[in-house]
Design a protein around this motif. Structure first.
Motif, mmCIF file in Angstrom:
data_model
loop_
_atom_site.group_PDB
_atom_site.id
_atom_site.type_symbol
_atom_site.label_atom_id
_atom_site.label_comp_id
_atom_site.label_asym_id
_atom_site.label_seq_id
_atom_site.Cartn_x
_atom_site.Cartn_y
_atom_site.Cartn_z
ATOM 1 N N ILE A 1 36.468 31.873 52.508
ATOM 2 C CA ILE A 1 36.855 31.176 51.287
ATOM 3 C C ILE A 1 38.222 31.936 50.550
ATOM 4 O O ILE A 1 37.990 33.217 50.448
ATOM 5 C CB ILE A 1 35.601 31.152 50.299
ATOM 6 N N THR A 2 39.018 31.266 50.292
ATOM 7 C CA THR A 2 40.090 31.596 49.695
ATOM 8 C C THR A 2 40.281 30.829 48.289
ATOM 9 O O THR A 2 40.046 29.861 48.440
ATOM 10 C CB THR A 2 41.527 31.466 50.784
ATOM 11 N N TRP A 3 40.752 31.618 47.686
ATOM 12 C CA TRP A 3 40.978 31.213 46.074
ATOM 13 C C TRP A 3 42.744 31.327 45.938
ATOM 14 O O TRP A 3 43.045 32.159 45.861
ATOM 15 C CB TRP A 3 40.293 31.872 44.965
ATOM 16 N N LEU A 4 43.182 30.133 45.342
ATOM 17 C CA LEU A 4 44.509 30.217 44.757
ATOM 18 C C LEU A 4 44.133 30.463 43.224
ATOM 19 O O LEU A 4 43.435 29.596 42.626
ATOM 20 C CB LEU A 4 45.113 28.854 45.000
ATOM 21 N N VAL A 5 44.801 31.448 42.597
ATOM 22 C CA VAL A 5 44.391 31.980 41.346
ATOM 23 C C VAL A 5 45.647 32.094 40.433
ATOM 24 O O VAL A 5 46.376 32.757 41.063
ATOM 25 C CB VAL A 5 43.503 33.247 41.520
ATOM 26 N N ALA A 6 45.528 31.872 39.227
ATOM 27 C CA ALA A 6 46.717 31.969 38.469
ATOM 28 C C ALA A 6 46.048 33.323 37.537
ATOM 29 O O ALA A 6 44.937 33.190 37.089
ATOM 30 C CB ALA A 6 47.079 30.863 37.656
ATOM 31 N N ILE A 7 46.942 34.261 37.137
ATOM 32 C CA ILE A 7 46.369 35.448 36.681
ATOM 33 C C ILE A 7 47.411 35.684 35.424
ATOM 34 O O ILE A 7 48.416 35.612 35.523
ATOM 35 C CB ILE A 7 46.305 36.518 37.258
ATOM 36 N N ASN A 8 46.742 35.597 34.094
ATOM 37 C CA ASN A 8 47.496 35.923 32.801
ATOM 38 C C ASN A 8 47.671 37.460 32.873
ATOM 39 O O ASN A 8 46.664 37.972 32.533
ATOM 40 C CB ASN A 8 46.996 35.300 31.706
ATOM 41 N N GLN A 9 48.849 37.903 33.101
ATOM 42 C CA GLN A 9 49.168 39.194 33.064
ATOM 43 C C GLN A 9 49.061 40.095 31.766
ATOM 44 O O GLN A 9 48.510 41.240 31.634
ATOM 45 C CB GLN A 9 50.603 39.742 33.525
ATOM 46 N N SER A 10 48.987 39.247 30.508
ATOM 47 C CA SER A 10 48.681 39.680 29.322
ATOM 48 C C SER A 10 47.237 40.054 29.123
ATOM 49 O O SER A 10 46.792 41.155 28.637
ATOM 50 C CB SER A 10 49.242 38.876 28.196
#
Length: 180
Positions: free
Chosen positions: A89-98
């Motif tokens: 399973i692979t996730w496409l993830v957005a990460i808020n750097q703040s």
């Protein structure tokens, strides 16, 4: 003709024993993610317009298989088959750097099955025959965004925990190659 029945296998003991449900297959550097080249992209925002981003991942199986029995004093090539069945399973993830908040955008699942019959008596180039399945299932983007299991977000990764086990017909299993 003597017939022996035994096997060797690469295993992740905690996964095999049900102690964990998943483990990261990261590169061990960009933990827990797979890499930091085509697998990542940084967007500085907020943005004034929609932005299209292209990310990609290229995963190739790198497996070693011994022709010889790991725990026998013999030079006879006794490999008769190779079986592999793994799900990923692979996730496409957005990460808020703040805030370090993770937003799952897509969950992609795929499976790799392999069965090869080996006749060690045949000459090189003729020993192996691919059995079913001869083609692999295509990766699937799941309709539901699955959560990332917590233990897949922390060390260790799969390569650091796998062991090569020797399982003879009689006797106890033996660890041939311990974890890193």
């Amino acid at each position: 003709i003597a017939v022996f029945c035994f096997r060797s296998s690469w295993e992740i003991p905690d996964l095999r024993d049900g102690k964990i449900q998943a483990i990261s297959d990261s590169d061990g550097v960009n933990y827990p993610w797979y890499g930091n080249t085509t697998e990542t992209c940084t967007i500085v925002g907020p943005t004034k317009k929609n932005t299209e981003i292209k990310v990609s991942m290229d995963d190739n199986f790198d497996t070693s298989v011994s022709w010889n029995v790991p725990k026998r004093n013999s030079n006879l090539h006794q490999l008769t088959s190779i079986h592999r069945d793994q799900s990923f399973i692979t996730w496409l993830v957005a990460i808020n750097q703040s805030t370090r908040e993770h937003l799952i955008l897509k969950t992609i699942m795929w499976r790799m099955q392999l069965h090869i019959k080996i006749d060690p008596r045949k000459p090189l180039g003729q020993r192996a025959k691919l059995l079913k399945p001869t083609t692999q299932e295509q990766p699937q983007i799941l309709a539901k965004k699955e959560p990332i299991p917590p233990n897949a977000m922390v060390k260790p990764n799969a390569n650091d925990t796998q062991v090569l086990m020797w399982r003879p017909k009689k006797g106890k299993p033996v660890v041939v190659t311990p974890p890193k």
